[in-house]
Design a protein around this motif. Structure first.
Motif, short mmCIF file in Angstrom:
data_model
loop_
_atom_site.label_atom_id
_atom_site.label_comp_id
_atom_site.label_asym_id
_atom_site.label_seq_id
_atom_site.Cartn_x
_atom_site.Cartn_y
_atom_site.Cartn_z
N ALA A 191 34.97 -35.97 -16.45
CA ALA A 191 35.54 -37.23 -16.89
C ALA A 191 36.89 -36.58 -18.23
N GLN A 192 35.85 -36.64 -19.14
CA GLN A 192 37.33 -36.55 -20.73
C GLN A 192 38.28 -35.18 -19.88
N ALA A 193 37.72 -34.08 -19.09
CA ALA A 193 38.28 -33.14 -18.57
C ALA A 193 39.52 -33.72 -17.51
N VAL A 194 39.88 -34.64 -16.58
CA VAL A 194 39.74 -34.98 -15.73
C VAL A 194 41.41 -35.89 -15.98
N ASN A 195 40.52 -36.59 -17.59
CA ASN A 195 41.04 -37.79 -17.97
C ASN A 195 42.58 -37.41 -19.29
N GLN A 196 42.03 -35.53 -19.26
CA GLN A 196 43.44 -35.18 -19.67
C GLN A 196 44.36 -34.57 -18.96
N LEU B 143 44.08 -38.24 -6.84
CA LEU B 143 44.00 -36.06 -6.02
C LEU B 143 42.17 -37.01 -8.02
N ALA B 144 42.22 -37.31 -9.04
CA ALA B 144 41.80 -37.10 -10.34
C ALA B 144 40.72 -37.27 -9.66
N PRO B 145 40.50 -38.63 -9.10
CA PRO B 145 38.70 -38.63 -8.25
C PRO B 145 38.24 -37.78 -7.56
N GLU B 146 39.13 -36.97 -6.75
CA GLU B 146 38.84 -36.14 -5.91
C GLU B 146 38.40 -34.55 -7.12
N ARG B 147 38.94 -34.56 -8.47
CA ARG B 147 39.09 -34.13 -9.03
C ARG B 147 37.27 -33.79 -9.46
N LEU B 148 37.45 -34.86 -10.55
CA LEU B 148 35.91 -34.82 -10.74
C LEU B 148 34.78 -34.37 -9.74
N ALA B 149 35.13 -34.94 -8.97
CA ALA B 149 34.03 -34.86 -8.02
C ALA B 149 33.95 -32.95 -7.95
N GLU B 150 34.80 -32.31 -8.19
CA GLU B 150 34.59 -31.09 -7.17
C GLU B 150 34.25 -30.19 -8.58
N LYS B 151 34.22 -30.48 -10.22
CA LYS B 151 33.71 -30.57 -11.59
C LYS B 151 32.95 -30.71 -11.28
N ILE B 152 32.34 -32.58 -10.74
CA ILE B 152 30.69 -32.11 -11.17
C ILE B 152 29.74 -31.28 -10.15
N ASN B 153 30.61 -31.59 -8.91
CA ASN B 153 29.19 -30.32 -7.69
C ASN B 153 29.44 -28.96 -8.52
N LEU C 188 23.93 -32.60 -8.29
CA LEU C 188 24.76 -33.95 -8.55
C LEU C 188 26.08 -33.81 -7.58
N VAL C 189 26.17 -34.14 -6.50
CA VAL C 189 27.21 -34.27 -5.33
C VAL C 189 27.81 -35.33 -5.36
N ILE C 190 28.80 -35.36 -5.69
CA ILE C 190 29.94 -37.31 -5.46
C ILE C 190 30.98 -37.10 -3.88
N ARG C 191 30.62 -38.45 -3.75
CA ARG C 191 31.80 -37.69 -1.79
C ARG C 191 32.61 -39.38 -2.74
N VAL C 192 33.72 -39.13 -2.71
CA VAL C 192 35.15 -39.40 -2.59
C VAL C 192 35.40 -40.76 -1.51
N VAL D 58 34.66 -45.30 -18.67
CA VAL D 58 34.90 -44.08 -19.61
C VAL D 58 36.66 -43.78 -19.18
N PRO D 59 37.23 -43.58 -20.01
CA PRO D 59 38.84 -43.34 -19.71
C PRO D 59 38.69 -42.26 -18.10
N GLY D 60 39.69 -42.77 -17.64
CA GLY D 60 39.78 -41.35 -16.30
C GLY D 60 41.25 -41.25 -15.82
N GLY D 61 42.07 -40.67 -17.06
CA GLY D 61 43.55 -40.93 -17.32
C GLY D 61 44.74 -41.51 -16.92
N SER D 62 45.69 -41.40 -17.91
CA SER D 62 46.63 -42.06 -18.20
C SER D 62 47.70 -41.14 -17.21
N THR D 63 48.50 -42.70 -16.45
CA THR D 63 50.02 -41.90 -16.14
C THR D 63 50.93 -42.22 -16.97
#
Length: 361
Positions: free
Chosen positions: A273-278, A53-63, A70-74, A152-157
């Motif tokens: 990316a910072q937002a999704v990371n947290q 879900l993290a990359p999907e959320r990144l794409a949504e925020k950037i779009n 800038l359109v990101i397709r995951v 860049v940091p991409g989230g932590s489990t």
């Protein structure tokens, strides 16, 4: 009644017409601007809880933040490239972005694992401090520079679990001959004990465990393990996750593609990316609690701790391994020195702060 002269009315109409034409021209220009389209490849199944879900959320925020400029397709694992080819895809420009874990590239870049997790290493909070304010990010970017990749940091489990086993672990000798799916340098540690580490993607774990192709598997933690149904394929669930006390994910960006963006879009990418990371760490903290409760109450999972003497021996072997590698790889030695020093200092501080508070329970 106020009467306007014909000349005044004429010029008002002229100005209004010019304004309207300008507005229409601006709208037409906006419609003619073609959005920049990027591909983002991941090591996870499409839409997988947490990681997927993290990359999907990144794409949504950037779009949204870029207003469609800038359109990101995951693409999930295997849709465009295999799970373990994400770094190569971004490096070559096959995809402009990726989302994965740095220890997947440790055979090619030995020091990469420090930016994901190393056994008995930093927790997620400690990693975040080292990366963002302790010099870690600069070392990370320097390490990937020759490959044309900006990390860049991409989230932590958060802290992971020790894994699922169909064999009891009572002594260090029980690892002998154990076929186990395990990532990072933990796999090298167990190999020294006679284990047989196996590299498998997440989607392959259940079948491998259920059929006996492997004896044990470490994936992430309760949130993801429950989603894969691993509790139906193995007898014992061990903790703690000595192998990954705080696993950090990464967003990989093709450096040429990033530098071709205007400054505002570059800022949007890094800020999103910072937002999704947290967000990922927060999500895992809550969802892991809920999932573990479900496992224990509804599925009666046999949750077991690794014996202290086993953990002690694993820690000694880990330190030996890291020291040996630091003597043969200058980049590894430089990063390990920074990592080890920060870990020592943050643990000293923790003894009089967080740990002191927790130990009052």
């Amino acid at each position: 009644m106020i009467r306007l002269s014909r000349s005044i009315v004429f010029w008002v109409l002229v100005l209004f017409g010019l304004f309207a034409c300008g507005q229409q021209g601006s709208e037409a220009d906006n419609k003619q601007v073609k959005p920049i389209e990027w591909k983002l490849v991941t090591s996870w199944p499409k839409g997988f809880p947490g990681l997927g879900l993290a990359p999907e959320r990144l794409a949504e925020k950037i779009n949204k933040l870029s207003q469609g400029r800038l359109v990101i397709r995951v693409y999930g694992a295997g849709e465009l490239v295999p799970s373990f080819e994400v770094f190569n895809a971004v490096s070559k420009g096959t995809a402009q972005m990726g989302h994965s874990a740095a220890y997947y590239w440790q055979d090619r870049i030995p020091a990469a694992s420090f930016f994901a997790a190393v056994p008995f290493g930093m927790t997620s909070l400690e990693m975040s401090a080292w990366i963002n304010n302790g010099g870690g990010l600069e070392l990370w970017q320097e390490l990937y520079e020759p490959y044309g990749v900006l990390p860049v940091p991409g989230g932590s489990t958060g802290a992971q679990m020790g894994g699922w086993f169909n064999r009891e672990i009572n002594t260090i000798e029980d690892f002998q001959g154990l076929k186990i799916r395990l990532a990072g340098y933990a796999a090298h540690v167990l190999k020294r004990l006679g284990s047989i580490p196996v590299s498998l993607s997440g989607g392959e774990l259940f079948t491998a465990l259920e059929t006996g192709a492997i004896d044990a598997a470490e994936w992430v933690g309760p949130y993801n393990d429950l989603a894969f149904g691993l509790h139906n394929a193995a007898k014992y669930y061990y903790y703690p996750g000595w192998n990954e006390p705080g696993a950090l994910m990464e967003f990989l960006i093709n450096k040429d593609a990033f530098q071709s963006l205007p400054d505002d879009l570059q800022l949007i990418v890094t800020t999103a990316a910072q937002a999704v990371n947290q967000d990922m760490l927060d999500e895992y903290t809550v969802k892991n609690i809920q999932a573990l409760n479900v496992m224990l109450r509804e599925h009666e999972v046999d949750l077991r701790p690794f014996p202290p003497e086993v953990l002690s021996e694993l820690k000694v072997l880990t330190q030996q391994l890291l020291e040996e590698k630091s003597k043969t790889d200058p980049a590894f030695e430089r990063i390990y020195s920074s990592y080890k020093l920060f870990l020592s200092e943050v643990r000293k501080y923790g003894k009089v702060t967080e740990n002191a508070d927790v130990n009052t329970d």
